[in-house]
Design a protein around this motif. Structure first.
Motif, PDB file in Angstrom:
ATOM      1  N   TYR A  72      48.861  36.733  50.481  1.00  0.00           N
ATOM      2  CA  TYR A  72      47.411  36.887  50.306  1.00  0.00           C
ATOM      3  C   TYR A  72      47.097  38.150  49.508  1.00  0.00           C
ATOM      4  CZ  TYR A  72      42.558  37.524  52.010  1.00  0.00           C
ATOM      5  OH  TYR A  72      41.209  37.732  52.122  1.00  0.00           O
ATOM      6  N   ILE A  73      47.780  39.245  49.820  1.00  0.00           N
ATOM      7  CA  ILE A  73      47.576  40.496  49.093  1.00  0.00           C
ATOM      8  C   ILE A  73      48.105  40.386  47.660  1.00  0.00           C
ATOM      9  CG2 ILE A  73      48.268  42.927  48.928  1.00  0.00           C
ATOM     10  CD1 ILE A  73      48.374  42.969  51.997  1.00  0.00           C
ATOM     11  N   ALA A  74      49.282  39.795  47.517  1.00  0.00           N
ATOM     12  CA  ALA A  74      49.970  39.782  46.229  1.00  0.00           C
ATOM     13  C   ALA A  74      49.335  38.877  45.187  1.00  0.00           C
ATOM     14  CB  ALA A  74      51.433  39.406  46.423  1.00  0.00           C
ATOM     15  N   GLY A  75      48.564  37.933  45.601  1.00  0.00           N
ATOM     16  CA  GLY A  75      47.967  37.090  44.572  1.00  0.00           C
ATOM     17  C   GLY A  75      47.364  35.808  45.042  1.00  0.00           C
ATOM     18  N   GLY A  76      47.449  35.569  46.293  1.00  0.00           N
ATOM     19  CA  GLY A  76      46.736  34.418  46.789  1.00  0.00           C
ATOM     20  C   GLY A  76      47.567  33.412  47.528  1.00  0.00           C
ATOM     21  N   THR A  77      46.864  32.629  48.278  1.00  0.00           N
ATOM     22  CA  THR A  77      47.429  31.536  49.046  1.00  0.00           C
ATOM     23  C   THR A  77      46.507  30.351  48.845  1.00  0.00           C
ATOM     24  OG1 THR A  77      46.160  32.094  51.025  1.00  0.00           O
ATOM     25  CG2 THR A  77      48.302  33.164  50.787  1.00  0.00           C
ATOM     26  N   ASP A  78      46.795  29.282  49.527  1.00  0.00           N
ATOM     27  CA  ASP A  78      45.918  28.112  49.440  1.00  0.00           C
ATOM     28  C   ASP A  78      44.503  28.433  49.906  1.00  0.00           C
ATOM     29  OD1 ASP A  78      48.025  26.618  48.498  1.00  0.00           O
ATOM     30  OD2 ASP A  78      48.486  25.723  50.444  1.00  0.00           O
ATOM     31  N   GLY A  80      42.934  31.348  49.459  1.00  0.00           N
ATOM     32  CA  GLY A  80      42.261  32.353  48.646  1.00  0.00           C
ATOM     33  C   GLY A  80      43.113  33.566  48.384  1.00  0.00           C
ATOM     34  N   SER A  81      42.479  34.571  47.801  1.00  0.00           N
ATOM     35  CA  SER A  81      43.195  35.808  47.497  1.00  0.00           C
ATOM     36  C   SER A  81      42.398  37.002  48.001  1.00  0.00           C
ATOM     37  CB  SER A  81      43.419  35.943  45.994  1.00  0.00           C
ATOM     38  OG  SER A  81      42.214  36.256  45.337  1.00  0.00           O
ATOM     39  N   LEU A  82      43.115  38.024  48.376  1.00  0.00           N
ATOM     40  CA  LEU A  82      42.453  39.238  48.841  1.00  0.00           C
ATOM     41  C   LEU A  82      41.646  39.871  47.724  1.00  0.00           C
ATOM     42  CD1 LEU A  82      41.899  41.274  51.041  1.00  0.00           C
ATOM     43  CD2 LEU A  82      44.019  42.433  50.407  1.00  0.00           C
ATOM     44  N   GLU A  83      42.144  39.821  46.505  1.00  0.00           N
ATOM     45  CA  GLU A  83      41.407  40.419  45.389  1.00  0.00           C
ATOM     46  C   GLU A  83      40.007  39.813  45.281  1.00  0.00           C
ATOM     47  OE1 GLU A  83      41.730  41.360  40.628  1.00  0.00           O
ATOM     48  OE2 GLU A  83      43.228  40.071  41.551  1.00  0.00           O
ATOM     49  N   ASP A  85      38.345  38.177  47.629  1.00  0.00           N
ATOM     50  CA  ASP A  85      37.582  38.494  48.833  1.00  0.00           C
ATOM     51  C   ASP A  85      37.082  39.938  48.822  1.00  0.00           C
ATOM     52  OD1 ASP A  85      37.915  35.914  49.717  1.00  0.00           O
ATOM     53  OD2 ASP A  85      39.547  36.395  51.095  1.00  0.00           O
ATOM     54  N   LEU A  86      37.889  40.866  48.324  1.00  0.00           N
ATOM     55  CA  LEU A  86      37.441  42.259  48.242  1.00  0.00           C
ATOM     56  C   LEU A  86      36.341  42.437  47.196  1.00  0.00           C
ATOM     57  CD1 LEU A  86      40.728  44.321  48.638  1.00  0.00           C
ATOM     58  CD2 LEU A  86      38.871  44.028  50.298  1.00  0.00           C
ATOM     59  N   ARG A  87      36.417  41.702  46.122  1.00  0.00           N
ATOM     60  CA  ARG A  87      35.340  41.775  45.116  1.00  0.00           C
ATOM     61  C   ARG A  87      34.028  41.253  45.703  1.00  0.00           C
ATOM     62  NH1 ARG A  87      36.912  39.057  39.821  1.00  0.00           N
ATOM     63  NH2 ARG A  87      35.076  40.189  39.095  1.00  0.00           N
ATOM     64  N   ILE A  88      34.107  40.211  46.503  1.00  0.00           N
ATOM     65  CA  ILE A  88      32.910  39.700  47.193  1.00  0.00           C
ATOM     66  C   ILE A  88      32.397  40.755  48.167  1.00  0.00           C
ATOM     67  CG2 ILE A  88      32.095  37.977  48.853  1.00  0.00           C
ATOM     68  CD1 ILE A  88      34.045  35.995  47.428  1.00  0.00           C
ATOM     69  N   TYR A  89      33.308  41.399  48.884  1.00  0.00           N
ATOM     70  CA  TYR A  89      32.907  42.441  49.825  1.00  0.00           C
ATOM     71  C   TYR A  89      32.281  43.633  49.097  1.00  0.00           C
ATOM     72  CZ  TYR A  89      33.015  45.698  53.716  1.00  0.00           C
ATOM     73  OH  TYR A  89      32.652  46.605  54.691  1.00  0.00           O
ATOM     74  N   LEU A  90      32.844  44.008  47.965  1.00  0.00           N
ATOM     75  CA  LEU A  90      32.239  45.082  47.164  1.00  0.00           C
ATOM     76  C   LEU A  90      30.804  44.726  46.785  1.00  0.00           C
ATOM     77  CD1 LEU A  90      35.037  46.240  44.710  1.00  0.00           C
ATOM     78  CD2 LEU A  90      33.986  47.564  46.545  1.00  0.00           C
ATOM     79  N   TYR A  91      30.610  43.477  46.388  1.00  0.00           N
ATOM     80  CA  TYR A  91      29.251  43.033  46.053  1.00  0.00           C
ATOM     81  C   TYR A  91      28.348  43.218  47.266  1.00  0.00           C
ATOM     82  CZ  TYR A  91      25.472  40.341  44.052  1.00  0.00           C
ATOM     83  OH  TYR A  91      24.250  39.969  43.550  1.00  0.00           O
ATOM     84  N   TRP A  92      28.827  42.801  48.434  1.00  0.00           N
ATOM     85  CA  TRP A  92      28.042  42.952  49.661  1.00  0.00           C
ATOM     86  C   TRP A  92      27.717  44.429  49.928  1.00  0.00           C
ATOM     87  CZ3 TRP A  92      25.139  40.748  53.201  1.00  0.00           C
ATOM     88  CH2 TRP A  92      24.905  41.439  54.377  1.00  0.00           C
ATOM     89  N   LEU A  93      28.707  45.294  49.797  1.00  0.00           N
ATOM     90  CA  LEU A  93      28.465  46.722  50.057  1.00  0.00           C
ATOM     91  C   LEU A  93      27.426  47.303  49.100  1.00  0.00           C
ATOM     92  CD1 LEU A  93      32.085  48.067  50.680  1.00  0.00           C
ATOM     93  CD2 LEU A  93      30.245  47.822  52.367  1.00  0.00           C
ATOM     94  N   GLN A  94      27.427  46.847  47.862  1.00  0.00           N
ATOM     95  CA  GLN A  94      26.508  47.395  46.867  1.00  0.00           C
ATOM     96  C   GLN A  94      25.117  46.767  46.942  1.00  0.00           C
ATOM     97  OE1 GLN A  94      28.795  46.701  43.295  1.00  0.00           O
ATOM     98  NE2 GLN A  94      29.936  48.598  43.549  1.00  0.00           N
ATOM     99  N   GLU A  95      25.061  45.473  47.213  1.00  0.00           N
ATOM    100  CA  GLU A  95      23.790  44.751  47.146  1.00  0.00           C
ATOM    101  C   GLU A  95      23.206  44.383  48.507  1.00  0.00           C
ATOM    102  OE1 GLU A  95      22.325  44.381  44.233  1.00  0.00           O
ATOM    103  OE2 GLU A  95      24.043  45.217  43.157  1.00  0.00           O
ATOM    104  N   ARG A  96      24.033  44.448  49.551  1.00  0.00           N
ATOM    105  CA  ARG A  96      23.642  44.053  50.903  1.00  0.00           C
ATOM    106  C   ARG A  96      23.183  42.598  50.987  1.00  0.00           C
ATOM    107  NH1 ARG A  96      26.697  47.131  53.636  1.00  0.00           N
ATOM    108  NH2 ARG A  96      26.047  49.258  53.840  1.00  0.00           N
ATOM    109  N   ARG A  97      23.835  41.781  50.170  1.00  0.00           N
ATOM    110  CA  ARG A  97      23.635  40.332  50.250  1.00  0.00           C
ATOM    111  C   ARG A  97      24.873  39.673  49.677  1.00  0.00           C
ATOM    112  NH1 ARG A  97      22.469  37.779  45.464  1.00  0.00           N
ATOM    113  NH2 ARG A  97      21.869  39.113  43.724  1.00  0.00           N
TER     114      ARG A  97
END
Length: 108
Positions: A72-78, A80-83, A85-97
Motif C-alpha cells: 500500500y505504501i510502495a505503490g498500491g494494492t487492489d 488503492g494507494s497511500l499516495e 489517500d494522503l493527497r485526499i487527506y491533504l485536500y481535507w486538511l487544507q479545505e476542510r471538505r
C-alpha cells in the motif's frame, strides 16, 4: 471495515481517537511521506520476527498485514494507494471538505 470498527469499539486506550486533524498538518503529512522508506525498512526487518508470532497464534497473520501495508505504501494494492489517500487527506486538511472529482488534489 467491520474489523476496524470493532477495534475502535474495543480499544480501551482510545488509540483510534478522532482527533488526528488536530495533530496532522500538510507539512507533517508531506514530511511523513518523504520518510516512508524508513517505514518500509522497518516492515521488512520485522517480517522474520512476525513470522514467529504467526506460527504461535492461530489467525494472527501479522506477516500478511505487514506485506499488505508495505505494498500500500510502495505503490498500491487492489484497494488503492497511500499516495492517493494522503493527497485526499491533504485536500481535507487544507479545505476542510472532501474533494469532488473535479477538484485538483495537492501534491505530496
Amino acid at each position: 471495515m467491520r474489523d476496524v470498527r470493532g477495534a475502535v469499539e474495543a480499544d480501551p486506550m482510545d488509540g483510534y481517537a478522532w482527533d488526528g486533524d488536530q495533530w496532522w498538518t500538510p507539512e507533517s503529512v508531506r514530511e511523513w511521506w518523504r520518510d516512508r522508506k524508513r517505514i518500509l525498512e522497518y516492515l521488512r526487518d520485522q517480517v522474520r520476527e512476525w513470522e514467529r508470532y504467526d506460527r504461535w497464534i492461530p489467525d494472527q497473520r501479522a506477516v500478511e498485514g505487514a506485506l499488505d501495508f508495505a505494498a500500500y505504501i510502495a505503490g498500491g494494492t487492489d484497494s488503492g494507494s497511500l499516495e492517493t489517500d494522503l493527497r485526499i487527506y491533504l485536500y481535507w486538511l487544507q479545505e476542510r471538505r472532501s474533494p469532488s472529482p473535479a477538484d485538483r488534489l495537492p501534491e505530496l
